[in-house]
Write a protein that holds these residues in place. Structure first.
Motif, PDB file in Angstrom:
ATOM      1  N   LEU A   1       2.184 -16.153  -8.483  1.00  0.00           N
ATOM      2  CA  LEU A   1       1.116 -15.334  -7.925  1.00  0.00           C
ATOM      3  C   LEU A   1       1.732 -14.157  -7.170  1.00  0.00           C
ATOM      4  O   LEU A   1       2.608 -14.338  -6.332  1.00  0.00           O
ATOM      5  CB  LEU A   1       0.250 -16.154  -6.960  1.00  0.00           C
ATOM      6  N   ARG A   2       1.282 -12.967  -7.514  1.00  0.00           N
ATOM      7  CA  ARG A   2       1.768 -11.756  -6.852  1.00  0.00           C
ATOM      8  C   ARG A   2       0.585 -11.072  -6.194  1.00  0.00           C
ATOM      9  O   ARG A   2      -0.511 -11.057  -6.738  1.00  0.00           O
ATOM     10  CB  ARG A   2       2.375 -10.786  -7.870  1.00  0.00           C
ATOM     11  N   TRP A   3       0.849 -10.470  -5.054  1.00  0.00           N
ATOM     12  CA  TRP A   3      -0.182  -9.662  -4.426  1.00  0.00           C
ATOM     13  C   TRP A   3       0.461  -8.538  -3.647  1.00  0.00           C
ATOM     14  O   TRP A   3       1.617  -8.577  -3.296  1.00  0.00           O
ATOM     15  CB  TRP A   3      -1.115 -10.504  -3.562  1.00  0.00           C
ATOM     16  N   GLN A   4      -0.334  -7.527  -3.421  1.00  0.00           N
ATOM     17  CA  GLN A   4       0.125  -6.344  -2.714  1.00  0.00           C
ATOM     18  C   GLN A   4      -0.592  -6.287  -1.375  1.00  0.00           C
ATOM     19  O   GLN A   4      -1.795  -6.550  -1.293  1.00  0.00           O
ATOM     20  CB  GLN A   4      -0.207  -5.109  -3.547  1.00  0.00           C
ATOM     21  N   THR A   5       0.141  -5.947  -0.341  1.00  0.00           N
ATOM     22  CA  THR A   5      -0.435  -5.846   0.994  1.00  0.00           C
ATOM     23  C   THR A   5       0.268  -4.741   1.769  1.00  0.00           C
ATOM     24  O   THR A   5       1.320  -4.254   1.351  1.00  0.00           O
ATOM     25  CB  THR A   5      -0.338  -7.195   1.731  1.00  0.00           C
ATOM     26  N   ARG A   6      -0.305  -4.373   2.861  1.00  0.00           N
ATOM     27  CA  ARG A   6       0.313  -3.350   3.700  1.00  0.00           C
ATOM     28  C   ARG A   6       1.531  -3.944   4.400  1.00  0.00           C
ATOM     29  O   ARG A   6       1.499  -5.070   4.886  1.00  0.00           O
ATOM     30  CB  ARG A   6      -0.684  -2.849   4.729  1.00  0.00           C
ATOM     31  N   ALA A   7       2.612  -3.176   4.473  1.00  0.00           N
ATOM     32  CA  ALA A   7       3.846  -3.645   5.098  1.00  0.00           C
ATOM     33  C   ALA A   7       3.635  -4.007   6.564  1.00  0.00           C
ATOM     34  O   ALA A   7       4.281  -4.918   7.080  1.00  0.00           O
ATOM     35  CB  ALA A   7       4.941  -2.592   4.957  1.00  0.00           C
ATOM     36  N   VAL A   8       2.708  -3.325   7.225  1.00  0.00           N
ATOM     37  CA  VAL A   8       2.478  -3.616   8.645  1.00  0.00           C
ATOM     38  C   VAL A   8       1.768  -4.944   8.861  1.00  0.00           C
ATOM     39  O   VAL A   8       1.719  -5.432   9.983  1.00  0.00           O
ATOM     40  CB  VAL A   8       1.694  -2.474   9.346  1.00  0.00           C
TER      41      VAL A   8
END
Length: 70
Positions: free
Chosen positions: A28-35
């Motif tokens: 499972l991959r997801w993208q999120t804000r680094a902060v």
């Protein structure tokens, strides 16, 4: 890393500007804000290791079932 927005632990796969792509042992991959991510603490690392063991067991069981059915 622990993603506060999704409340999930994962491993950083890539960083693209202000975004981070995380991946779990299941793929499972997801993208999120680094902060919104933080370093994983001991509890998070235990959870990630347990997820990896579980995924490996599921994959092994699936392979065995395919062999039996063949």
């Amino acid at each position: 890393m622990f993603d506060n927005s999704s409340q999930m632990v994962g491993v950083v796969q890539a960083r693209r500007g202000p975004m981070v792509i995380l991946i779990r042992p299941s793929g499972l991959r997801w993208q999120t804000r680094a902060v919104s991510v933080r370093n994983a603490n001991d509890r998070d690392l235990i959870q990630l290791a347990a997820l990896a063991r579980h995924h490996q067991q599921v994959q092994t069981l699936a392979r065995l079932r395919r062999r039996v059915r063949s």
